[in-house]
Enzyme design. Structure first.
Site: not given
Ligand code: MN
Length: 435
Positions: A136, A143, A152, A209, A211, A243, A247, A250, A254, A263, A267, A374
């Protein structure tokens, strides 16, 4: 008999339902899938045409197709994909010839007409490929910028490598499932901000997600890098891919090696593989890449696709779906052939049946984001659904559905849809360590 160009916009089929302007499966598409039905429970390969499936395991017996008998009497498209790009093209031309209006071979053949055409509604769709491995990527600049800003620093949202490398992690092929498969809410380690230690619990921040999945049709050799152009020729086709992502799991796991359990639980992919050949008329140039990618990632042609995408959410008790996002595959910064070229540059062997997730596809507007993370900005801006209900993340009983199509002149090359319903977490009997 025979058409020179199966992508000719003026082509019509003798299967009337394929000629509607908004039909996803006109004669210009011919996507491959694996199906079974009540009359015949064995899995076999077909192409979607209008509201029907043409059973290729029967058509191949008529010697109208340029493949050996048995190629399509298989529970996956892998045997066909392994034959390579020139056979894909010849076969598509042959199927197009059979289905265009002027050709009456099947139409006038009562037995074939009765047996080789199955109504989509009467068929069960299965995973179309035996998935070798699943990688992936993370190739939407919008994104990556959104996620980087949230977690961050908005001023340095992209990591320093992002504009040079199509960033990715190795996912799990074992839990890639076909559309309409129910998904259980995953368990995992969750570390709440006000707690010292993590707990084992059901994810409370379950996300999707949006995709696209590129499917590698031909293999490469270990130790052999691939040029972008060659990489493009190795891609058999594309599916829509969800996907699913937890969260809260994650965010705790991560760093430093990327997503893992957040994840790995599921999927989902759409059942019909739209071939690269069918997408040819919809190729567009991607966003300008600045700084210039290293030479092995340089692409000369147009490797993005003008492909409209949308996501809907339907709560268990609601009567209607609410569209929660609309975007387009053309916005991706790194193309699928660039991703594949990068994957192989170290000498990694790519195999028939490899699946490459594009990464979440987000546009620049707040209604074009490809994840709930998002769309709600990590829960700050809840979504209001048509039923009046609010959503921050996905709740039990919710069905997420994604669809996509390329708009031609009076026709669409569509992907159908990938949907999945969320079931409650599976009961577990692990003792909490404080008991
Ligand atoms: Mn993803």
């Amino acid at each position: 008999m025979g058409t020179n160009n199966p992508n000719d916009p003026s082509l019509k089929s003798w299967i009337e339902s394929a000629n509607q302007n908004d039909c996803h499966f006109p004669v210009q598409n011919l996507p491959y899938g694996v199906f079974s039905d009540k009359k015949n429970s064995s899995k076999r390969v077909g192409v979607a045409i209008g509201e029907k499936i043409l059973d290729l395991s029967l058509i191949e017996k008529t010697h109208l197709l340029p493949v050996a008998e048995g190629t399509f009497n298989q529970p996956s498209v892998n045997a066909f994909m392994a034959l390579g790009a020139s056979v894909w093209k010849e076969t598509r031309n042959a199927i197009s010839s059979i289905l265009v209006q002027e050709n009456r071979t099947i139409h006038d053949h009562a037995v074939l007409l009765d047996q080789a055409l199955v109504h989509l509604e009467d068929a069960s769709m299965h995973l179309p490929i035996e998935i070798s491995e699943y990688t992936d990527f993370y190739s939407s600049r919008e994104h990556a910028t959104n996620v980087g800003s949230m977690f961050r620093d908005p001023k340095n949202a992209l990591m320093p490598n992002w504009l040079h490398i199509p960033v990715a992690y190795n996912g799990r092929a074992s839990t890639v499932v076909v559309s309409k498969t129910d998904i259980h809410r995953p368990l995992g380690q969750i570390k709440l901000p006000d707690q010292d230690r993590p707990i084992l619990g059901a994810s409370k921040k379950l996300d999707m997600e949006l995709e696209m999945g590129a499917i590698v049709g031909t293999s490469s050799k270990m130790g052999q890098p691939i040029h972008v152009e060659k990489a493009n020729e190795m891609i058999f086709g594309y599916v829509i891919l969800n996907d699913w992502s937890a969260r809260d799991i994650q965010v705790w796991e991560y760093q430093p090696l990327g997503p893992f359990q957040a994840k790995a639980f599921a999927t989902s992919i759409s059942p019909w593989i739209v071939t690269r050949d069918a997408l040819e008329p919809f190729r567009v140039q991607g966003p300008e890449q600045d700084p210039q990618p290293l030479p092995y990632l340089k692409q000369e042609g147009h490797y993005n696709y003008d492909l409209n995408l949308s996501v809907s959410l339907k709560p268990e008790t609601a009567n209607t779906r609410t569209i929660i996002s609309k975007t387009n595959f053309k916005y991706m910064y790194w193309s699928s052939p660039q991703q594949l070229a990068h994957h192989a540059v170290c000498g990694c062997r790519m195999r028939c049946g490899d699946l490459l997730g594009s990464g979440t596809i987000s546009g620049s507007n707040s209604d074009s984001y490809g994840s709930m993370l998002e769309l709600t900005w990590n829960g700050k801006n809840p979504l209001t659904l048509d039923s009046g209900e609010k959503r921050i993340f996905i709740e039990d009983g919710d069905t997420l559905a994604m669809t996509g199509w390329c708009q031609g002149k009076n026709y669409r090359v569509g992907f159908g849809e990938v949907s999945g319903k969320i079931k409650p977490a599976i009961e577990h009997s692990f003792h909490r360590d404080d008991k």
